[in-house]
Design a protein around this motif. Structure first.
Motif, short mmCIF file in Angstrom:
data_model
loop_
_atom_site.label_atom_id
_atom_site.label_comp_id
_atom_site.label_asym_id
_atom_site.label_seq_id
_atom_site.Cartn_x
_atom_site.Cartn_y
_atom_site.Cartn_z
N LYS A 9 0.86 -1.18 0.00
CA LYS A 9 0.00 0.00 0.00
C LYS A 9 0.89 1.22 0.00
O LYS A 9 1.89 1.27 0.70
CB LYS A 9 -0.87 0.03 1.24
N TYR A 13 -0.92 7.30 5.74
CA TYR A 13 -1.92 6.91 6.71
C TYR A 13 -2.46 8.09 7.54
O TYR A 13 -3.22 7.89 8.48
CB TYR A 13 -1.33 5.85 7.64
N GLY A 16 -6.10 8.31 8.33
CA GLY A 16 -6.68 7.66 9.51
C GLY A 16 -6.90 8.63 10.63
O GLY A 16 -7.80 8.46 11.46
N PRO A 59 -2.75 -1.85 8.61
CA PRO A 59 -3.88 -1.42 7.79
C PRO A 59 -5.22 -1.96 8.29
O PRO A 59 -6.25 -1.28 8.18
CB PRO A 59 -3.54 -2.00 6.41
N GLN A 62 -6.37 0.21 11.13
CA GLN A 62 -6.85 1.50 10.63
C GLN A 62 -8.24 1.38 10.01
O GLN A 62 -9.10 2.23 10.21
CB GLN A 62 -5.86 2.07 9.61
N ASP A 63 -8.44 0.32 9.23
CA ASP A 63 -9.73 0.13 8.58
C ASP A 63 -10.82 -0.20 9.59
O ASP A 63 -11.96 0.28 9.48
CB ASP A 63 -9.64 -0.99 7.54
N ASP A 202 -7.19 -9.37 6.88
CA ASP A 202 -7.79 -8.07 6.58
C ASP A 202 -9.24 -8.07 7.05
O ASP A 202 -9.78 -9.08 7.51
CB ASP A 202 -7.67 -7.73 5.10
#
Length: 575
Positions: A9, A13, A16, A59, A62-63, A202
């Motif tokens: 990626k 960030y 975020g 990630p 963060q998501d 994920d």
């Protein structure tokens, strides 16, 4: 890691941080107003809780925005793109990262590159538990884990409590934190990694998401236990939440730096009531330009520029040998369409006789030889730099030739990027030539540099991984396979391309030669990256350094630690 290592990626960030601003509604109590009251307290005011969570991908955090971790970022320094170990190229393991987190040095020093902790060199690089015991003259650390190896090899000089599951580990830690006087408390959790290994790392994997949410609640329980201590008002706690390794990514890798290796790509939060929010964004490897010089080969009129080797027997690409030819090329005139102009060859004349040649056709490029049907690469006439790679396999039962443009096996319309070879004799006594040679076609204007020829057939993955590297040296994985390397970046005003391995001649360049300078962003290329690039976010080696500082322990230069200090944002307190 060494410099040849991953792109995954490339988003910064910092986005975020905006999401966090709208998702938090309640801060942890700020106890700085009680600081003066604690001066004469018999309690050890400075304390640390570190929670190591195997498989926690930055990630994904963060998501997902777990409720309690997100809340803690209001008084925390956080990055969703921290790095486990950027210094060496090996398949990262949880044990390797834990060794770094608890010694303050990368794997090159602590010797752990697998799941085998018995290799840990604690004589040269003791764990933080041992350092603190030596400084404090007593055991001042606690380790809560379900791992026998962690207890045996990492837990020396700490009070160790084992539990069979994360639930048992957290229960032990809560009981200890209620009354324990340990300065450093380390809690090691494995369930997130177990869920990720089974379902994916994920937010599309339900089991992984549930494991993170459960871990998030466990972190809250640990922090609440600290807050409920009778001595809490007289203590100064730092809470560190960080990953073991990250997780395997499902998306294709486009970043071949350490940031592109999803297992090295971790999460780190350092929380204290003293801190204000600080988000550390991951740098973007695509913002590093390709900088240097290249020889310009022109063909029209009297402007024919050519370079050749003295040894006429080199690079015949003989029977039963594997080869890889790779180099960078750029059409100096965008959208130019030169047909049949040869620019790299070992042949008396393009398309005739024994030997081989690489040529331009219809905006793309091709490989013609006396031992294979004509084979093609993709379009390269857009005025940008491209990596051209020819892989010739002759040692196996299925001899073949493969063409790659920027790591992709693709050809111009109506052509093929792969063909079978025949067994014809193609050796000749014509010198290897770069630039103009006697051939059909004319008027090519092309810059060429970074020419490499290997006695090895690269796999497709190796072409993708290494074909865009702009500078190589003895640390390159296939340096010993090089039969010739002519980068050309420094060969300005010398009428030659200098060979760097000592295995081949220099190219002697003739004609009205000129050079072009460039400073360009090239998506597939991997220019050299200084170590400072990877230190723009916290690395695992930084965690012990921060803990030592928090506990008031001076880090001695003789310890030879790899970490550095980070400065959080401190809250402004007014009564």
């Amino acid at each position: 890691m060494n410099k040849y290592i991953t792109r995954l990626k490339n988003t910064l960030y910092a986005v975020g941080g905006i999401m966090l601003l709208v998702s938090c509604n309640k801060d942890f109590p700020n106890l700085l107003q009680n600081f003066n009251e604690a001066k004469d307290s018999p309690e050890n005011r400075d304390k640390v809780l570190m929670v190591i969570i195997d498989g926690l991908a930055g990630p994904a955090v963060q998501d997902l925005e777990p409720v309690n971790l997100t809340e803690m970022t209001r008084s925390g320094m956080v990055t969703y793109g921290s790095l486990a170990d950027p210094t060496v190229d090996f398949k990262l393991t949880n044990a390797a990262v834990a060794s770094t987190l608890l010694t303050g040095v990368n794997a090159k020093k602590n010797k752990v590159t697998t799941d085998d902790l018995s290799n840990l060199d604690t004589d040269a690089y003791p764990t933080i538990f041992s350092r603190l015991k030596s400084v404090k003259k007593q055991e001042v650390s606690a380790l809560y884990t379900s791992s026998d190896d962690y207890a045996t090899y990492l837990g020396k000089d700490a009070h160790v409590q084992k539990g069979a599951t994360d639930e048992a580990v957290v229960a032990n830690a809560i009981n200890g934190l209620k009354t324990d006087s340990a300065d450093l408390n380390v809690v090691h959790l494995k369930a997130v990694d177990q869920a990720g290994a089974a379902s994916g790392y994920d937010v599309s994997a339900a089991a992984y998401v549930e494991a993170i949410k459960k871990m998030d609640k466990q972190v809250q329980d640990l922090v609440n236990t600290i807050k409920a201590r009778e001595s809490y008002l007289h203590e100064n706690w730092l809470v560190v939440i960080t990953s073991g390794k990250g997780g395997d990514a499902e998306t294709p890798v486009t970043d071949y730096t350490a940031f592109g290796d999803s297992k090295r790509h971790t999460y780190t939060l350092m929380y204290s009531p003293k801190f204000a929010r600080k988000i550390l964004p991951r740098p973007n490897a695509k913002d590093i330009p390709f900088v240097g010089n290249a020889t310009r080969f022109t063909y029209s009129g009297t402007g024919k520029v050519t370079g050749s080797l003295t040894d006429v027997n080199k690079f015949n690409l003989s029977t039963n040998e594997d080869w890889t030819i790779t180099f960078f090329a750029k059409h100096n005139v965008a959208n130019s369409n030169y047909n049949y102009a040869t620019f790299f060859a070992k042949r008396a004349k393009g398309f005739e006789g024994t030997g081989w040649n690489i040529f331009s056709e219809s905006g793309g490029w091709g490989f013609n030889s006396s031992f294979a049907p004509q084979t093609f690469g993709n379009y390269i006439n857009d005025g940008n730099w491209h990596a051209l790679t020819v892989v010739i396999k002759k040692s196996g039962s299925q001899d073949s030739i493969h063409m790659y443009t920027d790591g992709v096996k693709a050809a111009i319309s109506g052509k093929v990027p792969q063909n079978a070879l025949n067994s014809a004799n193609f050796d000749n006594s014509i010198p290897l030539t770069i630039g103009y040679t006697q051939r059909d076609g004319d008027n090519l204007d092309m810059s060429i540099c970074n020419v490499q020829i290997y006695n090895k057939a690269f796999t497709h993955d190796e072409v993708k991984r290494y074909g865009g590297i702009t500078d190589i040296d003895e640390t390159f994985p296939f340096w010993d396979n090089l039969e010739g390397y002519w980068p050309g970046y420094d060969d300005v005003n010398v009428n030659r391309l200098t060979e760097k391995t000592g295995k081949a001649d220099h190219f002697n360049v003739k004609g009205p030669v000129s050079w072009v300078s460039f400073n360009e962003l090239v998506p597939f290329f991997q220019p050299p990256i200084n170590d400072s690039f990877f230190r723009q976010v916290p690395n695992a080696v930084d965690v012990p350094f921060m803990i030592y500082q928090w506990l008031g322990v001076s880090v001695e230069s003789a310890w030879d630690l790899d970490g550095k200090s980070w400065s959080p944002n401190y809250a402004q307190i007014r009564k």
